[in-house]
Design a protein around this motif. Sequence first.
Motif, PDB file in Angstrom:
ATOM      1  N   VAL A 265       0.850  -1.191   0.000  1.00 34.81           N
ATOM      2  CA  VAL A 265       0.000   0.000   0.000  1.00 34.81           C
ATOM      3  C   VAL A 265       0.884   1.238   0.000  1.00 34.81           C
TER       4      VAL A 265
ATOM      5  N   GLU B 164       1.122   5.669  -1.544  1.00 33.46           N
ATOM      6  CA  GLU B 164       0.402   6.809  -2.104  1.00 33.46           C
ATOM      7  C   GLU B 164       0.484   6.823  -3.616  1.00 33.46           C
TER       8      GLU B 164
ATOM      9  N   PHE C 137      -2.442   6.124  11.507  1.00 35.78           N
ATOM     10  CA  PHE C 137      -3.268   5.478  10.470  1.00 35.78           C
ATOM     11  C   PHE C 137      -2.758   4.105  10.056  1.00 35.78           C
TER      12      PHE C 137
ATOM     13  N   LEU D 202      -4.795   0.779   8.901  1.00 38.82           N
ATOM     14  CA  LEU D 202      -4.432   0.397   7.534  1.00 38.82           C
ATOM     15  C   LEU D 202      -3.881  -1.026   7.500  1.00 38.82           C
TER      16      LEU D 202
ATOM     17  N   ARG E 187      -6.779  -3.402   7.739  1.00 48.35           N
ATOM     18  CA  ARG E 187      -7.577  -3.477   6.512  1.00 48.35           C
ATOM     19  C   ARG E 187      -6.808  -4.170   5.395  1.00 48.35           C
ATOM     20  N   THR E 188      -5.504  -3.934   5.349  1.00 48.41           N
ATOM     21  CA  THR E 188      -4.709  -4.578   4.303  1.00 48.41           C
ATOM     22  C   THR E 188      -4.644  -6.080   4.556  1.00 48.41           C
TER      23      THR E 188
ATOM     24  N   ALA F 258      -7.785  -7.454   3.263  1.00 50.99           N
ATOM     25  CA  ALA F 258      -7.790  -7.519   1.801  1.00 50.99           C
ATOM     26  C   ALA F 258      -6.987  -8.711   1.312  1.00 50.99           C
TER      27      ALA F 258
ATOM     28  N   ASN G 234      -9.712   2.133  -3.421  1.00 54.66           N
ATOM     29  CA  ASN G 234      -9.701   0.794  -2.843  1.00 54.66           C
ATOM     30  C   ASN G 234     -10.467   0.765  -1.525  1.00 54.66           C
ATOM     31  N   ARG G 235     -11.434  -0.133  -1.428  1.00 54.80           N
ATOM     32  CA  ARG G 235     -12.297  -0.147  -0.241  1.00 54.80           C
ATOM     33  C   ARG G 235     -11.556  -0.609   1.002  1.00 54.80           C
ATOM     34  N   PHE G 236     -10.456  -1.291   0.831  1.00 57.56           N
ATOM     35  CA  PHE G 236      -9.677  -1.719   1.993  1.00 57.56           C
ATOM     36  C   PHE G 236      -8.617  -0.698   2.392  1.00 57.56           C
ATOM     37  N   THR G 237      -7.864  -0.234   1.401  1.00 54.25           N
ATOM     38  CA  THR G 237      -6.645   0.525   1.707  1.00 54.25           C
ATOM     39  C   THR G 237      -6.783   2.029   1.507  1.00 54.25           C
TER      40      THR G 237
ATOM     41  N   GLU H 256      -6.406   3.565  -1.154  1.00 53.06           N
ATOM     42  CA  GLU H 256      -5.575   4.050  -2.269  1.00 53.06           C
ATOM     43  C   GLU H 256      -6.479   4.505  -3.412  1.00 53.06           C
TER      44      GLU H 256
ATOM     45  N   THR I 254      -0.864  13.055  -4.088  1.00 51.59           N
ATOM     46  CA  THR I 254       0.428  12.679  -3.497  1.00 51.59           C
ATOM     47  C   THR I 254       1.310  13.826  -3.023  1.00 51.59           C
TER      48      THR I 254
ATOM     49  N   THR J 284      -4.524  11.453   0.440  1.00 50.41           N
ATOM     50  CA  THR J 284      -3.697  10.258   0.615  1.00 50.41           C
ATOM     51  C   THR J 284      -4.513   9.156   1.290  1.00 50.41           C
ATOM     52  N   PRO J 285      -4.036   7.919   1.230  1.00 47.88           N
ATOM     53  CA  PRO J 285      -4.835   6.804   1.761  1.00 47.88           C
ATOM     54  C   PRO J 285      -5.269   7.005   3.216  1.00 47.88           C
ATOM     55  N   ASP J 286      -4.399   7.595   4.034  1.00 50.84           N
ATOM     56  CA  ASP J 286      -4.783   7.800   5.438  1.00 50.84           C
ATOM     57  C   ASP J 286      -5.999   8.710   5.537  1.00 50.84           C
TER      58      ASP J 286
ATOM     59  N   LEU K 274      -9.144   6.803   4.232  1.00 56.07           N
ATOM     60  CA  LEU K 274      -9.614   5.826   5.225  1.00 56.07           C
ATOM     61  C   LEU K 274     -10.325   6.507   6.384  1.00 56.07           C
TER      62      LEU K 274
ATOM     63  N   MET L  82     -13.850   7.661   4.691  1.00 55.89           N
ATOM     64  CA  MET L  82     -14.705   6.771   3.912  1.00 55.89           C
ATOM     65  C   MET L  82     -15.721   6.095   4.836  1.00 55.89           C
TER      66      MET L  82
END
Lengths: 328, 730
Positions: free
Chosen positions: A230, A232, A307, A311, A314-315, A318, B595-598, B600, B638, B719-721, B724, B727
């Motif tokens: 995972v 950015e 985070f 994360l 969740r990863t 997945a 991405n529903r998990f991460t 991203e 990014t 960013t993903p953080d 998350l 969401m």
Amino acid sequence: MRPFQYDRARTLTDAVQITQGEDAMAIAGGTNLLDLMKLQVETPGKLADINRVGLGEIADTDGGGLRIGALATNTATAVHPRVRADYPVLSRAILAGATQQLRNKATTGGNLCQRTRCYYFMNIDQPCNKREPGSGCGALDGIAKLHAVLGASGECIATYPGDMAVALSALDASVEITGSDGMERTIPVRDFHCLPGDTPWRDNVLEPGEIITAVTLPAPVGGTQLYRKVRERSSYAFALVSVAAIVEMQDGVFTRADLSFGGLAHKPWHDPRIAQALVGNAPSAQLFDRAADILLEEAQGHGENDFKIPLARRTLHAVLEQASENAA
Amino acid sequence: MSVHFKQDEPDTSNRLDDMKQGVIGAPLPRVEGMAKVTGTAPYAAEYPVENCAEGVLVTSTITRGEVTRIDKDSVLSMPGVIAVIDDERLITRPAQGTANEAPQQKPKSVSYWGQPIALVVAETFEQARDAAKHLKVEYREDEGAPLSPDAVEPEEQEGETVHQGDLAHAMAQAAHSVDVTFTTKGHSSAAMEPHAAIAQWDGECLTVHASLQMLNYNITELADAVGLAESKVRLISRFVGGGFGSKLGISEDVVSASLAAMQLGRPVRVVLSRQQVLQCIMRRSETTQRFRLAADENGRLTGFGHEALVSNLPGESFAEPVLQSSHFLYAGQNRELMLKLARIHRMTAGSVRAPGEAVGMPALEGAMDVLARKIGIDPVELRLRNIPEDNPEEGLPFSSHKLAECLRQGAEAFGWDPGPRKPRHTREGEWWVGTGMASAARVHNVGEARARVTLKADGTALVETDMTDIGTGTYTILAQIAGEMLGLDPDKVLVELGDTRHPRGSGSGGSWGAASTGSAVYVACTALREELARRAGIAEDELDLSNGRTQTGQTLTDLLGGKDMAREGHYEPGDIAADFTASGFGAFFAQVRVNRFTGETRVDRMLGAFGFGRVLNHKTARSQCIGGITWSIGAALTEALEFDPRDGHLVNCDLAEYHVPVNRDVPDLEVLMVEERDPAASPIQAKGIGELGMCGGAAAIGNAIFDASGARIFDYPMTPDRVLATMPVD
């Protein structure tokens, strides 16, 4: 860059001899070391170029495994037919790292010895206990987005940045090391990197004069092998969290679940209790949560990297979901 | 002979359209492209100069205070070390764009961590770098320098303030309203070529090869900094490996190399390290932006509020002009706009590609999306309903306005779904898929420019100006303009740029180079045509020139009679700027997956439709748009400068940790150019292109993230953080 003596080692014995001094280092691909020397983070007085000592071979072992020479490039390893067929998690992890240009130069041994990307480690005008013992940890109250949530100490919260080693850890590979007295020893990858504790300058168990000669992979274990990273941006970025997974199922339950994690700690993180919790059970969200609970039992964020804890959970979900679908 | 043209009136003659060569707009490849990709185009640091010493800057390790002592002896005995330069004339910050005077000097006074304080010069680069690291410096540090914009009482930028009508009342009465606050993080230009200079001093004249965008200002800035007459200074920047605002003003490498060369009497090269480029050149300010939008039941804006907070060092005039397009983009009679500047001790804030709109538009367009969702109308339709007749603040007419066309044509080309729809409508495996859109706007700028065009006796042409080509295609489009006007294949037009011995061009910045210097070339060519027409016995407005001949078959070489003919064109923006609001407009459409998990986000596809005047070269223009959209992706997902909370230093100061998009982040991008002839833009009807592609694009991605995943994020980059954290739970 400080002036240094450059010696080209012709043989492994040469290399071991040259690198015995306190300020001597071996150089192979140099993709990390040269950058650090330019920044004066590393200031070796002597460099032993080991590129010609003949450790580039990738060969089958008697036990059906694979021995990857310390000087095999990341590219050579990732595209090797046996790696692709029998250890796809390794191929995937390597290809998730760096860039094609860097992988062409980076070697197996060098990659294992890759140093952290902590901003404060990389800047000699900032405090860092890893670089300058006793100077303090700049990241602890600074910018710590990249940093560790597992196994960190008050001295250092840096992460090991690599991908390859995370897959090697899941595969339970071993590192072959030759020492100054010609003694050879083999240690599991899982024990190669150190936690920072109160010796944060120590990344791994190598002693002065010791050189990695190879990494050996056990006989193929099959299963579904995934590497999930995972980040950015989708290339040329270090993992926020990564998971290497080798998963097998029979009759609807996990029969193997070897998982290792990157981006979370000062070393690729492997906790055997996770496999114990998963094996024998059918995949479910509850089960995945239990695995994540075990992984993150002692996780601690430092503000900016909080985070990483959700994360990682969740990863893990997945990866286990995907792996159990593939394996079923 | 110099010919002056000042544009005071709209020009609807569109003279370039009457020309017969047919090369204007043609998608010609860049004339210097082959030299660049084969490595034979020399950049600033690459000129072979004999006996050149190497300098490396020493930078401050405190945030604010004084250098009390520099112990030169600590390095002078090191191998190869020649000198430590701590001249009071060293500059400590780059000059702001168009400053036209030396920036802050007196290097012993420190105002940010990483500020240059001295230069170490040695025989080799490695020796200089080692010595620079070893130089012993003592400081007196002032504690408590404010480092964060919320740590100080900000200054209102009064020229930006608008109070019109009663916004609070409009908000209270509105059928629909939003009151939201967005933030953006700092950005770096991150040009590939680092800032670098080679200075040579012959005892009287200073010659510097440097990597700069605006030599016409830079020569004044350098002369002022080192205390020389401009006539004794020559700057050369033939090729520039990207600028994006970071090379608008003279930078620390240029002045330190110059002072060292003057002191030592031998050439000195200074190349900034990547870390130094990021830490002591320019940052784009972080921003906090509050929007209040009031709309009636039909989605027509009755109130528009935009208040922004940005930062810069004490003593800097620049305040990221985030309100720039907010002043005129949308209607709304009740208006409150305000820009505040916090004085803090981070590195210099200045121009980074599209200063203002680059971060103002993504925030505004995010707020508009929130409003569209609230009203329940198509966000494209919301924009269409709010295009004002005239500038809603000054009442000025628009010189031309292509927003509606760009919105409509862009939506059609993209296959935009006008809705209605709820977020999370589509999932593909782990990925939520959605689309978003945003308007684009960027004020049109022009600047004074001179260029000399010489028709050579052999029937070729030479264009000379100190204008730069920072990778945009200036060499090529100037050859096309001259070729079109003079009836020559662009192959027969040699363009010489980037040397202050040539007439002063406009420089490259604010997307004004093509329109401004292109107009100077046009003016020169018009004068040449008049003389050619006189010699040919044809009225100039009836003279057709193509492939070196008039319509009656006379050749240029005959008309020239064995002699060169030169004219210098001098273009000046005139009073017309006071009569019209001129801007480029456009629209962005994006499809992303989250991405529903991460958390991203990856961009699946993106389209930009732009109306920005006459397109001089469809290939280089498209490349500029693609570059701009790529920056939009970085701004959305990014790119973020991170500053240490204790000493304010920039921590992610290399290209591994400052995340510009990589190839894999950038899908196929579609560009739609909506041609227009803006009569007030410039005599060649060209407008700015380079920046528009990132003025709003990040919002198309941010809005698509909401459509895909239900995460409404008010902070760029997403960013993903952040995804998350926002969401909704599955």
